[in-house]
Design a protein around this motif. Structure first.
Motif, PDB file in Angstrom:
ATOM      1  N   LYS A   1      95.675  65.317 -75.855  1.00 20.35           N
ATOM      2  CA  LYS A   1      96.707  64.783 -76.734  1.00 20.35           C
ATOM      3  C   LYS A   1      96.114  63.606 -77.502  1.00 20.35           C
ATOM      4  O   LYS A   1      95.608  62.653 -76.899  1.00 20.35           O
ATOM      5  N   LYS A   2      96.181  63.670 -78.807  1.00 21.83           N
ATOM      6  CA  LYS A   2      95.652  62.572 -79.622  1.00 21.83           C
ATOM      7  C   LYS A   2      96.567  61.348 -79.412  1.00 21.83           C
ATOM      8  O   LYS A   2      97.777  61.481 -79.418  1.00 21.83           O
ATOM      9  N   GLY A   3      95.958  60.210 -79.140  1.00 23.46           N
ATOM     10  CA  GLY A   3      96.738  59.002 -78.892  1.00 23.46           C
ATOM     11  C   GLY A   3      97.171  58.828 -77.455  1.00 23.46           C
ATOM     12  O   GLY A   3      97.956  57.945 -77.121  1.00 23.46           O
ATOM     13  N   LYS A   4      96.642  59.652 -76.579  1.00 16.87           N
ATOM     14  CA  LYS A   4      97.034  59.664 -75.154  1.00 16.87           C
ATOM     15  C   LYS A   4      97.019  58.262 -74.570  1.00 16.87           C
ATOM     16  O   LYS A   4      96.064  57.506 -74.754  1.00 16.87           O
ATOM     17  N   GLY A   5      98.147  57.916 -73.913  1.00 22.64           N
ATOM     18  CA  GLY A   5      98.191  56.640 -73.208  1.00 22.64           C
ATOM     19  C   GLY A   5      98.859  55.517 -73.958  1.00 22.64           C
ATOM     20  O   GLY A   5      99.119  54.454 -73.399  1.00 22.64           O
TER      21      GLY A   5
ATOM     22  N   GLU B   1      91.059  51.589 -67.295  1.00 20.62           N
ATOM     23  CA  GLU B   1      90.592  50.343 -67.919  1.00 20.62           C
ATOM     24  C   GLU B   1      89.988  50.608 -69.300  1.00 20.62           C
ATOM     25  O   GLU B   1      90.186  49.834 -70.230  1.00 20.62           O
ATOM     26  N   LEU B   2      89.283  51.719 -69.434  1.00 19.23           N
ATOM     27  CA  LEU B   2      88.660  52.025 -70.726  1.00 19.23           C
ATOM     28  C   LEU B   2      89.742  52.240 -71.789  1.00 19.23           C
ATOM     29  O   LEU B   2      89.655  51.741 -72.910  1.00 19.23           O
ATOM     30  N   ARG B   3      90.790  52.948 -71.413  1.00 21.98           N
ATOM     31  CA  ARG B   3      91.890  53.195 -72.372  1.00 21.98           C
ATOM     32  C   ARG B   3      92.542  51.873 -72.779  1.00 21.98           C
ATOM     33  O   ARG B   3      92.779  51.627 -73.963  1.00 21.98           O
ATOM     34  N   GLU B   4      92.762  51.013 -71.780  1.00 19.68           N
ATOM     35  CA  GLU B   4      93.378  49.708 -72.076  1.00 19.68           C
ATOM     36  C   GLU B   4      92.462  48.868 -72.963  1.00 19.68           C
ATOM     37  O   GLU B   4      92.921  48.186 -73.885  1.00 19.68           O
ATOM     38  N   PHE B   5      91.168  48.965 -72.724  1.00 17.39           N
ATOM     39  CA  PHE B   5      90.203  48.172 -73.505  1.00 17.39           C
ATOM     40  C   PHE B   5      90.213  48.621 -74.965  1.00 17.39           C
ATOM     41  O   PHE B   5      90.243  47.807 -75.890  1.00 17.39           O
TER      42      PHE B   5
ATOM     43  N   LYS C   1      99.674  45.566 -78.875  1.00 13.63           N
ATOM     44  CA  LYS C   1      99.012  46.403 -77.860  1.00 13.63           C
ATOM     45  C   LYS C   1      99.962  46.772 -76.710  1.00 13.63           C
ATOM     46  O   LYS C   1      99.709  47.722 -75.977  1.00 13.63           O
ATOM     47  N   THR C   2     101.071  46.053 -76.615  1.00 14.20           N
ATOM     48  CA  THR C   2     102.004  46.362 -75.518  1.00 14.20           C
ATOM     49  C   THR C   2     103.041  47.392 -75.962  1.00 14.20           C
ATOM     50  O   THR C   2     103.236  48.421 -75.336  1.00 14.20           O
TER      51      THR C   2
ATOM     52  N   ILE D   1      92.641  50.132 -76.591  1.00 10.42           N
ATOM     53  CA  ILE D   1      93.918  49.710 -77.196  1.00 10.42           C
ATOM     54  C   ILE D   1      93.866  48.223 -77.531  1.00 10.42           C
ATOM     55  O   ILE D   1      94.230  47.789 -78.625  1.00 10.42           O
ATOM     56  N   ASP D   2      93.337  47.451 -76.594  1.00 14.59           N
ATOM     57  CA  ASP D   2      93.298  45.998 -76.771  1.00 14.59           C
ATOM     58  C   ASP D   2      92.470  45.622 -77.999  1.00 14.59           C
ATOM     59  O   ASP D   2      92.926  44.880 -78.871  1.00 14.59           O
ATOM     60  N   VAL D   3      91.268  46.161 -78.107  1.00 13.72           N
ATOM     61  CA  VAL D   3      90.380  45.757 -79.209  1.00 13.72           C
ATOM     62  C   VAL D   3      90.898  46.298 -80.542  1.00 13.72           C
ATOM     63  O   VAL D   3      91.014  45.570 -81.529  1.00 13.72           O
ATOM     64  N   VAL D   4      91.267  47.582 -80.575  1.00 12.62           N
ATOM     65  CA  VAL D   4      91.660  48.187 -81.863  1.00 12.62           C
ATOM     66  C   VAL D   4      92.970  47.596 -82.366  1.00 12.62           C
ATOM     67  O   VAL D   4      93.213  47.532 -83.575  1.00 12.62           O
ATOM     68  N   SER D   5      93.790  47.078 -81.441  1.00 10.84           N
ATOM     69  CA  SER D   5      95.102  46.520 -81.867  1.00 10.84           C
ATOM     70  C   SER D   5      94.908  45.310 -82.782  1.00 10.84           C
ATOM     71  O   SER D   5      95.749  45.032 -83.640  1.00 10.84           O
ATOM     72  N   THR D   6      93.791  44.625 -82.632  1.00 14.37           N
ATOM     73  CA  THR D   6      93.553  43.461 -83.506  1.00 14.37           C
ATOM     74  C   THR D   6      92.396  43.698 -84.473  1.00 14.37           C
ATOM     75  O   THR D   6      92.416  43.240 -85.599  1.00 14.37           O
ATOM     76  N   LYS D   7      91.380  44.456 -84.039  1.00 13.64           N
ATOM     77  CA  LYS D   7      90.193  44.637 -84.891  1.00 13.64           C
ATOM     78  C   LYS D   7      90.316  45.869 -85.782  1.00 13.64           C
ATOM     79  O   LYS D   7      89.470  46.122 -86.621  1.00 13.64           O
ATOM     80  N   GLU D   8      91.349  46.698 -85.554  1.00 12.41           N
ATOM     81  CA  GLU D   8      91.618  47.887 -86.348  1.00 12.41           C
ATOM     82  C   GLU D   8      90.563  48.976 -86.122  1.00 12.41           C
ATOM     83  O   GLU D   8      89.590  48.757 -85.375  1.00 12.41           O
TER      84      GLU D   8
END
Ligand SMILES: Cc1ncc(C[n+]2csc(CCOP(=O)(O)OP(=O)(O)O)c2C)c(N)n1
Ligand SMILES: CC(=O)[C@@H](O)[C@H](O)COP(=O)(O)O
Ligand SMILES: [Mg+2]
Length: 592
Positions: free
Chosen positions: A247-251, A29-33, A270-271, A35-42
């Motif tokens: 691995k940098k960017g894992k997930g 869940e933390l990884r998804e969170f 994000k998908t 990805i979710d926030v940074v995908s729009t907030k950068e």
């Protein structure tokens, strides 16, 4: 995940109570969170994705904030922030009045040390560990998480060297993903690579040679293995070192595949991970590209030209010359001090050396600039990128001290081109050879001139240029602030526009006495503008000279105030400090 386990975690205390399966769910869940926030907030994505398991394991095993956890650079600490009470406001990350993009002591008790510049974590953690000993506290743990590129910097080695002769309760965790922003470089990188492929580091383990208890390398994405290793190390005392492989960017597949771009990708889907990019065509160039592409043109014509970057090939755009002339363009790793003196050494052999360093990172090499370059009057050409307010990286990264720092050093010429063509022509001019060190400063981001790659035209070194005639007020701007001044003048009433003269001073040093004597004789008011600290800035020299010459008129100095400027968009920050066109126009109107 609205009602998932992450939504129940408001402090690490809750993480300690999690079962093994709950911890695994938490990492997902933390990884998804993130990805979710940074995908729009950068923001910085890859590094934080790479340490999700390590972050959960650290807060599960150790008793933060009593046990002190320091993230080197801190660009990988998004998970740490989210798990330590900042999930609800994480969407404000790097935004004006929002949370910082890096750990910051004033922001949270869990942020043991403010970071942003690399390689400080070992020294800071050792300081805290020694303090604990002096306080008679032999239980508290002090953990520094440092990346493979950051540990190669001199300062990190200084910390290791000192820690190795103490019995401090220090745990150094090397987050080894074999990349910085760009691919890691150097002999240490090669050593670590061997350590990862089964090479018996015990045979000649440089970390053990420094008296650290070395453990690893272990899989930094294997949560149970991490927890087991950290629990084992927690029972031990003295300097310890855990080598984890991540691995940098894992997930996020795209982030794993293109780790350079996804270090800070901007907005993305994000998908799919696809970057939602603003296409470059029909946009003015980034100043870094004016530097990087012009340098390639110059290097094609002159075999004596050398380029150097400390770990920022992509950010500085030296990558273009590195691709075209790999034996004349060097990424020396996170080693600003080495970069400067390496440049000095090359300059003694009559090479024409362009040393590209962000303003903020140049701060780390000031003695080398003074002692190795200026004192010997070696003609190193410092290309100081990210000069001025950089924006969302905030106070640790603004390039606002280079003018004040460099201005007090003898022999150094300081230039600030007002646009892309001026930068290009300045690079051309100095490539013909200079007989003293020169610093050329330019901002982050894009200029305004799409058709910038014009024929070269030499610039008279040390000389100002007049951009607009006027009768009453002399506006003397430095660098690309000239664009804001032009916009400000346009905002004035038609009747007032003829009263404003605008000069681009172009050079902070040498100070142009005759130019200012001329201005004193013609104008009743002078306004200087610089995107650097007002303290020790170019405006101070003008005011002092005006006083010395008994100038009867008014001198107003506009610049970055004597305080640290937080994060936000460049537009927001320049307006905040009074350097936006609207604010400049107000000052003009007040003095008409
Ligand atoms: C003194 C200094 N120089 C350069 C930088 C720019 N920078 C930020 S992150 C980074 C790469 C760090 O690589 P590494 O330590 O391996 O961490 P990773 O991103 O791989 O997690 C660099 C060069 C910096 N923050 N500080
Ligand atoms: C974390 C760090 O120090 C770098 O990633 C820095 O943020 C790069 O700045 P630019 O985005 O201006 O290249
Ligand atoms: Mg790395």
């Amino acid at each position: 995940m609205k009602n998932g386990i992450l939504s129940q975690i408001n402090s690490p205390a809750a993480i300690k109570k999690c079962s093994k399966n709950e911890l695994l769910a938490l990492t997902k869940e933390l990884r998804e969170f993130i990805i979710d926030v940074v995908s729009t907030k950068e923001g910085h994505l890859g590094a934080s994705l790479g340490v999700v398991e390590l972050t959960v394991a650290l807060h599960h095993v150790f008793n933060t904030p009593k046990d002190q956890l320091i993230w080197d650079v801190g660009h990988q600490a998004y998970g740490h922030k989210i798990l330590t009470g900042r999930r609800a406001n994480f969407h404000t990350n790097r935004k004006l009045n929002g949370i910082s993009g890096f750990p910051k002591r004033g922001e949270s008790e869990y942020d043991a040390f403010g970071v942003g510049h690399s390689s400080t974590s070992i020294s800071a953690a050792l300081g805290m560990a020694i303090a604990a000993q002096l306080d008679g506290d032999f239980e508290r743990q002090h953990i520094a998480v440092i990346g493979d590129a950051s540990i190669a910097a001199g300062m990190a080695f200084e910390g290791l060297n000192h820690a190795g002769v103490t019995d401090a309760n220090l745990l150094v965790i090397l987050n080894d993903n074999a990349i910085g922003i760009d691919p890691s470089v150097g002999a240490l990188k090669n050593y670590l690579t061997k350590a990862k492929v089964g090479f018996k580091p015990k045979q000649n383990n440089i970390i053990e040679a420094l008296n650290f208890n070395y453990k690893g390398p272990i899989d930094g994405h294997d949560l149970p293995a991490l927890i087991e290793a950290l629990n084992e190390l927690k029972q031990q005392k003295g300097p310890r070192f855990l080598h984890v492989i991540t691995k940098k960017g894992k997930g996020l597949q795209k982030a794993e595949e293109d780790q350079v771009t996804y270090h800070a990708p901007g907005k993305f889907d994000k998908t799919t991970g696809e970057i939602i990019s603003k296409t470059d065509e029909n946009l003015p160039p980034k100043f870094q590209d004016v530097f990087g592409l012009t340098l390639v043109e110059l290097a094609e014509q002159n075999l004596k030209i050398i380029g150097i970057t400390p770990a920022m090939p992509t950010g500085s755009s030296l990558k273009y010359m590195m691709q075209k002339f790999p034996n004349r363009a060097f990424d020396v790793g996170i080693a600003e001090q080495h970069a400067v003196t390496f440049a000095a050494g090359l300059a003694t052999q009559n090479y024409i050396v362009f040393c590209a360093i962000y303003s903020t990172f140049l701060q780390r090499a000031m003695d080398q600039v003074i002692h190795d370059v200026a004192l010997q009057n070696l003609p190193v050409i410092f290309c100081i990128d990210r000069a001025g307010l950089v924006g969302n990286d905030g106070a640790t990264h603004h390039g606002v001290f280079d003018i004040a720092l460099l201005k007090s050093i003898p022999n150094i010429m300081i230039a600030a081109p007002s646009n892309e063509i001026e930068l290009r022509n300045l690079l051309f001019t100095v490539s013909k050879g200079v007989n003293q060190p020169i610093a050329i400063r330019y901002p982050r981001g894009r200029g305004n001139i799409i058709d910038w790659q014009q024929d070269f035209k030499a610039i008279p070194l040390g000389k100002f240029q007049q951009l607009k005639k006027g009768t009453q007020i002399a506006v003397v701007s430095l660098g690309t602030l000239s664009v804001e001044v032009e916009k400000a003048i346009e905002m004035l009433d038609e009747k007032d526009k003829p009263k404003i003269a605008h000069f681009d001073v172009r050079f902070v040093k040498p100070f142009q006495n005759e130019f200012f004597v001329m201005l004193f004789s013609k104008f009743s008011c002078m306004i200087t503008l610089e995107d650097g600290s007002i303290k020790g800035g170019f405006g101070e020299d003008v005011s002092a000279f005006a006083q010395q010459k008994n100038y009867p008129g008014k001198v107003i100095n506009l610049g970055i105030p004597d305080e640290f400027i937080e994060h936000g968009s460049p537009e927001e920050l320049y307006d905040l400090v009074g350097l936006s066109a609207a604010k400049i126009a107000n000052v003009l109107e007040e003095n008409l």
